[in-house]
Design an enzyme around this catalytic site. Structure first.
Site, PDB file in Angstrom:
ATOM      1  N   TYR A  41       0.827  -1.197   0.000  1.00 32.55           N
ATOM      2  CA  TYR A  41       0.000   0.000   0.000  1.00 32.55           C
ATOM      3  C   TYR A  41       0.866   1.254   0.000  1.00 32.55           C
ATOM      4  O   TYR A  41       2.086   1.175   0.180  1.00 32.55           O
ATOM      5  CB  TYR A  41      -0.955  -0.003   1.204  1.00 32.55           C
ATOM      6  CG  TYR A  41      -0.329   0.293   2.547  1.00 32.55           C
ATOM      7  CD1 TYR A  41       0.489  -0.641   3.181  1.00 32.55           C
ATOM      8  CD2 TYR A  41      -0.551   1.503   3.182  1.00 32.55           C
ATOM      9  CE1 TYR A  41       1.062  -0.350   4.406  1.00 32.55           C
ATOM     10  CE2 TYR A  41       0.023   1.794   4.420  1.00 32.55           C
ATOM     11  CZ  TYR A  41       0.825   0.860   5.024  1.00 32.55           C
ATOM     12  OH  TYR A  41       1.398   1.141   6.236  1.00 32.55           O
ATOM     13  N   LYS A  47       6.487  -2.111   1.870  1.00 33.25           N
ATOM     14  CA  LYS A  47       5.303  -1.532   2.538  1.00 33.25           C
ATOM     15  C   LYS A  47       4.109  -2.466   2.350  1.00 33.25           C
ATOM     16  O   LYS A  47       3.212  -2.210   1.540  1.00 33.25           O
ATOM     17  CB  LYS A  47       5.032  -0.130   1.982  1.00 33.25           C
ATOM     18  CG  LYS A  47       4.132   0.714   2.873  1.00 33.25           C
ATOM     19  CD  LYS A  47       4.192   2.160   2.463  1.00 33.25           C
ATOM     20  CE  LYS A  47       3.136   3.016   3.107  1.00 33.25           C
ATOM     21  NZ  LYS A  47       3.216   3.080   4.568  1.00 33.25           N
ATOM     22  N   LEU A  57      10.928   1.020   7.389  1.00 31.48           N
ATOM     23  CA  LEU A  57      10.356   1.509   6.136  1.00 31.48           C
ATOM     24  C   LEU A  57      11.128   2.765   5.713  1.00 31.48           C
ATOM     25  O   LEU A  57      11.444   3.605   6.552  1.00 31.48           O
ATOM     26  CB  LEU A  57       8.871   1.849   6.321  1.00 31.48           C
ATOM     27  CG  LEU A  57       8.206   2.216   4.988  1.00 31.48           C
ATOM     28  CD1 LEU A  57       7.990   0.970   4.142  1.00 31.48           C
ATOM     29  CD2 LEU A  57       6.894   2.931   5.205  1.00 31.48           C
ATOM     30  N   GLU A  71      11.650   2.114  14.657  1.00 30.07           N
ATOM     31  CA  GLU A  71      10.770   3.189  14.177  1.00 30.07           C
ATOM     32  C   GLU A  71       9.476   3.152  14.973  1.00 30.07           C
ATOM     33  O   GLU A  71       9.282   2.283  15.818  1.00 30.07           O
ATOM     34  CB  GLU A  71      10.494   3.041  12.676  1.00 30.07           C
ATOM     35  CG  GLU A  71       9.866   1.715  12.300  1.00 30.07           C
ATOM     36  CD  GLU A  71       9.799   1.462  10.798  1.00 30.07           C
ATOM     37  OE1 GLU A  71       9.694   2.421  10.015  1.00 30.07           O
ATOM     38  OE2 GLU A  71       9.817   0.277  10.415  1.00 30.07           O
TER      39      GLU A  71
HETATM   40  N1  PMP Z   1       7.518   3.579   9.128  1.00 31.78           N
HETATM   41  C1  PMP Z   1       6.398   2.855   9.120  1.00 31.78           C
HETATM   42  C2  PMP Z   1       6.392   1.528   9.786  1.00 31.78           C
HETATM   43  C3  PMP Z   1       5.231   3.356   8.496  1.00 31.78           C
HETATM   44  O1  PMP Z   1       4.096   2.625   8.489  1.00 31.78           O
HETATM   45  C4  PMP Z   1       5.256   4.647   7.911  1.00 31.78           C
HETATM   46  C5  PMP Z   1       4.021   5.253   7.286  1.00 31.78           C
HETATM   47  N2  PMP Z   1       3.444   4.472   6.338  1.00 31.78           N
HETATM   48  C6  PMP Z   1       6.460   5.360   7.935  1.00 31.78           C
HETATM   49  C7  PMP Z   1       7.578   4.802   8.561  1.00 31.78           C
HETATM   50  C8  PMP Z   1       6.568   6.735   7.319  1.00 31.78           C
HETATM   51  O2  PMP Z   1       6.612   6.647   5.918  1.00 31.78           O
HETATM   52  P1  PMP Z   1       6.104   7.863   5.021  1.00 31.78           P
HETATM   53  O3  PMP Z   1       6.898   9.064   5.453  1.00 31.78           O
HETATM   54  O4  PMP Z   1       6.445   7.451   3.632  1.00 31.78           O
HETATM   55  O5  PMP Z   1       4.652   8.012   5.276  1.00 31.78           O
END
Ligand code: PMP
Length: 287
Positions: A33, A151, A207, A183
């Site tokens: 996603y 993701k 991620l 994270e």
């Molecule tokens: N880490 C994780 C585990 C996440 O789910 C997300 C958000 N989807 C992020 C980091 C941040 O990613 P982004 O800045 O691309 O939204």
């Protein structure tokens, strides 16, 4: 107004949109996603999200059903049909619905990926009460699988982590592996000590946040020193400031970790500055 969603090429009212019970996204979390933020009816960092979508799909061997321009067109069409001003677009691609449940992947020649997109409105996106106060986090063990760089829609543990945080009276959880923060449940984690921004380096452990990339670029542009390295929970509790980043929360101040207040317990000055720069620059570059 009924929300209009997109399912496999069709635009439908949300209560008429359906997918198969045999969909591998539903049966096996076999899908990926993206979440793209919409500000003033425009998309923030569309190309970053598209690039990560392509990478997630290719790591799992799922064909990307659309090229960049087709994806952009669907995003814009959903913004228009839902008159979306502030909020987000969620998109999901799964390996499809082969008709029987089987651990082996179906033949991609005969099973088409499933595509679903929908909008969520959030008028308080920029002037967020949470951003003014900051959020509290608790630390929990990181029990996710080893490919967190993809993701996927496998979000059960992050969801459990969020519930552990809420039950503990906090807002979110930071996940920890061998004493070091990986994270947040749905965001990347940072601390600031003596003016230096510290965040875990990119690897399969986290991620690769699209907001992370933008925020680190803006920080370097205004000469804020950045260290991409792991940090421990003890180091985080002794930090001057902390924050998280994600597409939907931008730069969100963290004011307490496991009940230990950072600084004076209010959002830090450098964090506030980064949030302002991120919002201003992303707004300018939105398409
Ligand atoms: N880490 C994780 C585990 C996440 O789910 C997300 C958000 N989807 C992020 C980091 C941040 O990613 P982004 O800045 O691309 O939204």
């Amino acid at each position: 107004m009924t929300r209009i969603v997109h399912v496999n090429g069709a635009y439908l009212p949300e209560d008429q949109a359906t997918i198969s019970i045999f969909d591998r996204g539903f049966l096996m979390a076999d899908g990926v996603y993206e979440v793209t933020t919409v500000v003033d009816g425009k998309l923030i960092d569309f190309d970053g999200h598209f690039a990560r979508l392509e990478r997630s799909l290719s790591e799992l061997g799922i064909r990307n059903p659309m090229d960049r321009d087709a994806w952009l067109e669907v995003h814009r069409e959903l913004v228009a049909r839902n008159a979306l001003d502030m909020g987000l677009i969620y998109l999901q691609v799964t390996r499809g619905a082969p008709g029987d449940r089987d651990f082996a992947f179906p033949d991609p020649e005969t099973t088409e990926p499933t595509v679903v997109l929908f909008t969520q409105s959030n008028p308080a996106l920029i002037d967020s009460p949470k951003a003014r106060k900051g959020i509290k986090v608790v630390t929990i063990e990181d029990l996710r699988w080893g490919r967190r760089d993809i993701k996927t829609v496998q979000l059960l543990y992050p969801s459990m982590g969020k519930m552990m945080a809420l039950r503990a009276g906090a807002d979110d959880a930071w996940m920890v592996q061998e004493g070091e923060v990986t994270e947040g449940t749905s965001n990347n984690a940072y601390i600031i000590k003596d003016g230096r921004i510290v965040t875990r380096a990119l690897s399969n452990d986290i991620l690769h946040g699209i907001t992370r990339a933008a925020v680190l670029r803006f920080a370097r542009e205004v000469q804020m020193p950045v260290e991409e390295r792991s940090f421990t929970v003890d180091e985080a509790k002794a930090a001057d400031e902390a924050f998280v980043t994600s597409a939907s929360s931008f730069v969100m101040p963290v004011v307490a970790i496991d009940g230990v207040a950072l600084g004076d317990g209010m959002p830090g000055a450098l964090t506030k500055r980064l949030r302002d720069i991120y919002i201003e620059e992303s707004r300018k570059a939105a398409i």
